[in-house]
Enzyme design. Sequence first.
Site, PDB file in Angstrom:
ATOM      1  N   ALA A  94       0.840  -1.187   0.000  1.00 50.76           N
ATOM      2  CA  ALA A  94       0.000   0.000   0.000  1.00 50.76           C
ATOM      3  C   ALA A  94       0.881   1.245   0.000  1.00 50.76           C
ATOM      4  CB  ALA A  94      -0.902  -0.021   1.234  1.00 50.76           C
TER       5      ALA A  94
ATOM      6  N   GLN B  51      -5.379  -7.534  -4.807  1.00 53.54           N
ATOM      7  CA  GLN B  51      -5.571  -7.893  -3.400  1.00 53.54           C
ATOM      8  C   GLN B  51      -6.673  -7.047  -2.773  1.00 53.54           C
ATOM      9  OE1 GLN B  51      -2.959  -6.810  -0.050  1.00 53.54           O
ATOM     10  NE2 GLN B  51      -2.590  -8.997   0.197  1.00 53.54           N
TER      11      GLN B  51
ATOM     12  N   CYS C 108      -2.419  -7.297   7.082  1.00 49.25           N
ATOM     13  CA  CYS C 108      -2.155  -5.873   7.314  1.00 49.25           C
ATOM     14  C   CYS C 108      -2.288  -5.549   8.805  1.00 49.25           C
ATOM     15  CB  CYS C 108      -3.130  -5.016   6.503  1.00 49.25           C
ATOM     16  SG  CYS C 108      -2.861  -3.261   6.772  1.00 49.25           S
TER      17      CYS C 108
ATOM     18  N   LYS D 160      -3.189 -14.180   1.951  1.00 51.29           N
ATOM     19  CA  LYS D 160      -1.869 -13.798   2.452  1.00 51.29           C
ATOM     20  C   LYS D 160      -1.954 -13.685   3.970  1.00 51.29           C
ATOM     21  CE  LYS D 160       2.133 -11.085   2.306  1.00 51.29           C
ATOM     22  NZ  LYS D 160       1.982  -9.692   2.644  1.00 51.29           N
TER      23      LYS D 160
ATOM     24  N   SER E 107       7.173 -14.704   2.184  1.00 50.87           N
ATOM     25  CA  SER E 107       7.454 -13.260   2.221  1.00 50.87           C
ATOM     26  C   SER E 107       8.215 -12.969   3.502  1.00 50.87           C
ATOM     27  CB  SER E 107       6.129 -12.486   2.190  1.00 50.87           C
ATOM     28  OG  SER E 107       6.301 -11.143   2.580  1.00 50.87           O
ATOM     29  N   GLY E 108       9.081 -11.961   3.444  1.00 48.99           N
ATOM     30  CA  GLY E 108       9.751 -11.528   4.670  1.00 48.99           C
ATOM     31  C   GLY E 108      11.251 -11.479   4.551  1.00 48.99           C
ATOM     32  N   ASP E 109      11.801 -10.248   4.647  1.00 46.99           N
ATOM     33  CA  ASP E 109      13.254 -10.030   4.671  1.00 46.99           C
ATOM     34  C   ASP E 109      13.939 -10.481   3.387  1.00 46.99           C
ATOM     35  OD1 ASP E 109      12.759  -9.072   7.185  1.00 46.99           O
ATOM     36  OD2 ASP E 109      13.535 -10.826   8.247  1.00 46.99           O
TER      37      ASP E 109
ATOM     38  N   ALA F  23       9.066  -7.514  -1.216  1.00 47.29           N
ATOM     39  CA  ALA F  23       8.302  -6.311  -0.823  1.00 47.29           C
ATOM     40  C   ALA F  23       9.274  -5.136  -0.686  1.00 47.29           C
ATOM     41  CB  ALA F  23       7.525  -6.586   0.455  1.00 47.29           C
TER      42      ALA F  23
HETATM   43  C1  FMN Z   1       4.775   0.126   3.202  1.00 52.35           C
HETATM   44  C2  FMN Z   1       4.281  -1.284   3.158  1.00 52.35           C
HETATM   45  C3  FMN Z   1       3.031  -1.550   2.630  1.00 52.35           C
HETATM   46  C4  FMN Z   1       2.564  -2.870   2.579  1.00 52.35           C
HETATM   47  N1  FMN Z   1       1.347  -3.108   2.034  1.00 52.35           N
HETATM   48  C5  FMN Z   1       0.911  -4.386   1.909  1.00 52.35           C
HETATM   49  C6  FMN Z   1      -0.317  -4.689   1.244  1.00 52.35           C
HETATM   50  O1  FMN Z   1      -1.031  -3.794   0.760  1.00 52.35           O
HETATM   51  N2  FMN Z   1      -0.670  -5.999   1.159  1.00 52.35           N
HETATM   52  C7  FMN Z   1       0.107  -7.010   1.662  1.00 52.35           C
HETATM   53  O2  FMN Z   1      -0.239  -8.181   1.535  1.00 52.35           O
HETATM   54  N3  FMN Z   1       1.253  -6.751   2.296  1.00 52.35           N
HETATM   55  C8  FMN Z   1       1.674  -5.476   2.415  1.00 52.35           C
HETATM   56  N4  FMN Z   1       2.873  -5.231   3.030  1.00 52.35           N
HETATM   57  C9  FMN Z   1       3.662  -6.364   3.570  1.00 52.35           C
HETATM   58  C10 FMN Z   1       4.603  -6.911   2.531  1.00 52.35           C
HETATM   59  O3  FMN Z   1       3.889  -7.454   1.445  1.00 52.35           O
HETATM   60  C11 FMN Z   1       5.525  -8.004   3.079  1.00 52.35           C
HETATM   61  O4  FMN Z   1       4.770  -9.129   3.446  1.00 52.35           O
HETATM   62  C12 FMN Z   1       6.327  -7.532   4.273  1.00 52.35           C
HETATM   63  O5  FMN Z   1       6.843  -6.223   4.058  1.00 52.35           O
HETATM   64  C13 FMN Z   1       7.483  -8.486   4.572  1.00 52.35           C
HETATM   65  O6  FMN Z   1       8.352  -8.562   3.485  1.00 52.35           O
HETATM   66  P1  FMN Z   1       9.770  -7.754   3.470  1.00 52.35           P
HETATM   67  O7  FMN Z   1      10.393  -7.961   4.830  1.00 52.35           O
HETATM   68  O8  FMN Z   1      10.534  -8.421   2.351  1.00 52.35           O
HETATM   69  O9  FMN Z   1       9.453  -6.307   3.231  1.00 52.35           O
HETATM   70  C14 FMN Z   1       3.355  -3.928   3.085  1.00 52.35           C
HETATM   71  C15 FMN Z   1       4.616  -3.650   3.615  1.00 52.35           C
HETATM   72  C16 FMN Z   1       5.085  -2.358   3.658  1.00 52.35           C
HETATM   73  C17 FMN Z   1       6.453  -2.090   4.224  1.00 52.35           C
END
Ligand code: FMN
Length: 310
Positions: free
Chosen positions: A2, A54, A84, A123, A184-186, A208
């Site tokens: 988002a 989504q 979220c 998710k 997903s994650g890191d 992400a």
């Molecule tokens: C600014 C921001 C907005 C996000 N918006 C969404 C979203 O709209 N839908 C969703 O499923 N996850 C959203 N996420 C979560 C990410 O999809 C992801 O699962 C999470 O950041 C962990 O991955 P990362 O550590 O690689 O960033 C958002 C994360 C961030 C930082």
Amino acid sequence: MAGYTDRAFRSVCAQWGADLCFTEMVSAEALSRGSRKTLRLLEREPNETVTGFQIFASDPRAAAAAVRLITRLAPRVIDLNCGCSVPKVLKTGCGAALMRQPALIREIVTAMRQETDVPVSVKLRTGWDAATPTFLECAALAVCAGASLVSLHPRFRTQGFTGAAQWPLIAELKRACAVPVFGSGDLFTAADCLGMLETTGCDGVMVARGALGNPFIFREVAALCAAGRPGPDGAPPGPSAAERLDTALRHLRLLALAKGEETACREMRKHYVAYTRGMRGGAALRQQVVQARTLSDYERLTAEFLGAGA
Ligand SMILES: Cc1cc2nc3c(=O)[nH]c(=O)nc-3n(C[C@H](O)[C@H](O)[C@H](O)COP(=O)(O)O)c2cc1C
């Protein structure tokens, strides 16, 4: 994400090799009321051929109405956000609040599936808090209701984005789940992506924060996968400053076409910070970009920066 993965940014990610891009989450309630602002979030660029949409929802009827509308847009998959952690979303019973209501996830997915032949996914987070790691139960009920894919961001709602994502839980979900699992994650480098694929056995990875200012990560993941091994020798060299800034300007131009020049120039600042992170001389460029009001301001500052031999 988002506030980030709008049509301009997704287009740039697709250009650099992302196989599937998701829209920002959109409110099923707002969609079902026909909110024009929300409908605009569903618009795509021509090169976006594989898109996941989504929604966030807590009411099965609103979710069904949203799915009916989205199905007309030829999505590859329609995803239910159960992760979220933003208070405004949680207050409405949506996002990670669903991790406390596995039966409601089942109801919503059932309602979504009844409206469409498009694959439906969920998710998940690990759970609401450390006392309630409900992801396996939520995944099982979602799959029973017809979900074709489950993805997991293995942090609790209470963690937000702090601490390390618990990748072993992705492996646990993969072992338990009859449908494909995405992790997903890191994921900040291509090697991270391969590491997650290899250590968890998951079927796909979702980048992400690691894509912010770095859509090149998708090309690098593809190259590493083709090389069949993690490590610097398999990945192509990282993008040059010129390549980074060229992509940033393309991103900005697409943003301006979609949202108008003034909004685009304002929204681009956060992306520009990300595109120039770690670049020699980048701090000075970032300071100047705060003043940029027009496309030509960005173009001039970029040309001056590159001309100065960055
Ligand atoms: C600014 C921001 C907005 C996000 N918006 C969404 C979203 O709209 N839908 C969703 O499923 N996850 C959203 N996420 C979560 C990410 O999809 C992801 O699962 C999470 O950041 C962990 O991955 P990362 O550590 O690689 O960033 C958002 C994360 C961030 C930082």
